[in-house]
Design an enzyme around this catalytic site. Structure first.
Site, PDB file in Angstrom:
ATOM      1  N   ARG A   1      19.985 -19.807  17.261  1.00  0.00           N
ATOM      2  CA  ARG A   1      21.633 -20.012  17.647  1.00  0.00           C
ATOM      3  C   ARG A   1      21.409 -21.309  18.312  1.00  0.00           C
ATOM      4  O   ARG A   1      22.625 -21.947  18.598  1.00  0.00           O
ATOM      5  CB  ARG A   1      22.815 -19.567  18.442  1.00  0.00           C
ATOM      6  CG  ARG A   1      22.785 -17.963  17.421  1.00  0.00           C
ATOM      7  CD  ARG A   1      23.327 -16.546  17.565  1.00  0.00           C
ATOM      8  NE  ARG A   1      22.431 -15.953  19.175  1.00  0.00           N
ATOM      9  CZ  ARG A   1      21.405 -14.906  18.555  1.00  0.00           C
ATOM     10  NH1 ARG A   1      21.551 -14.553  17.358  1.00  0.00           N
ATOM     11  NH2 ARG A   1      19.982 -14.576  19.197  1.00  0.00           N
TER      12      ARG A   1
ATOM     13  N   GLU B   1       6.490  -8.750  24.315  1.00  0.00           N
ATOM     14  CA  GLU B   1       6.522  -7.695  25.009  1.00  0.00           C
ATOM     15  C   GLU B   1       5.138  -7.103  24.525  1.00  0.00           C
ATOM     16  O   GLU B   1       4.123  -6.212  24.985  1.00  0.00           O
ATOM     17  CB  GLU B   1       7.683  -6.535  24.813  1.00  0.00           C
ATOM     18  CG  GLU B   1       7.351  -5.883  25.453  1.00  0.00           C
ATOM     19  CD  GLU B   1       8.633  -4.757  25.889  1.00  0.00           C
ATOM     20  OE1 GLU B   1       8.209  -3.439  26.296  1.00  0.00           O
ATOM     21  OE2 GLU B   1      10.286  -4.724  26.112  1.00  0.00           O
TER      22      GLU B   1
END
Length: 177
Positions: free
Chosen positions: A64, A101
């Site tokens: 985006r 993560e």
């Protein structure tokens, strides 16, 4: 009402919240309706461009950030550098791997054809969350000899601490949650 609050109100009215996506307990903030709305896209583009005034080049982050970065670059009369996910560009490339993560990711820019040395660049993306992606782009551009002046994002998820991760890089966010 000031321009900043008008943009913030517009983002709030057009952003869609999707519960339990991409996993249970997460409330995903979908900016797709904002980008699909002519008034919303124009307002966000103008506000991001104001944060990027004086840049030689805009770096838009996959994916985006490409849309927003291109719109900002057009508004400012500059070019846009697409910062791609690893493996999407033909060699040679400059790359930066960073931790997520669970695992890691790589971002790349072309090593040939676009000289960034000595250029003043503003990073543009849709969301600042944990800050890992923006920090990796900052390192990638700086290692290529560019001066990264700041990052400009539409949405900042403050609870995830991304601003601290990218410090001392200045971040301009149009809307915070």
């Amino acid at each position: 009402m000031g321009r900043d609050s008008e943009v913030s109100d517009l983002i709030d009215s057009l952003m869609r919240e999707v519960p339990d996506f991409p996993e249970p307990g997460v409330a995903f903030k979908d900016l797709t309706p904002l980008l699909a709305d002519a008034r919303g896209l124009a307002a966000v583009t103008d506000a991001l461009a104001a944060s990027a005034e004086g840049a030689d080049l805009i770096a838009g982050i996959d994916a985006r950030g490409f849309l927003l970065g291109a719109a900002v670059a057009l508004r400012l009369g500059t070019g846009v550098l697409a910062v791609r996910k690893g493996g999407k560009l033909p060699p040679p490339v400059h790359s930066q791997t960073y931790d997520l993560e669970y695992g890691s990711a790589t971002l790349e820019i072309p090593a040939d054809g676009t000289d960034i040395a000595g250029r003043t660049i503003v990073i543009v993306d849709d969301v600042l969350a944990t800050g890992g992606t923006v920090a990796a782009v900052d390192r990638l551009l700086t290692s290529g000899g560019a001066t990264v002046r700041n990052a400009a994002v539409v949405l900042e998820l403050t609870a995830l601490g991304g601003r601290d991760v990218v410090a001392p890089l200045e971040v301009s966010s149009l809307y915070t949650v």
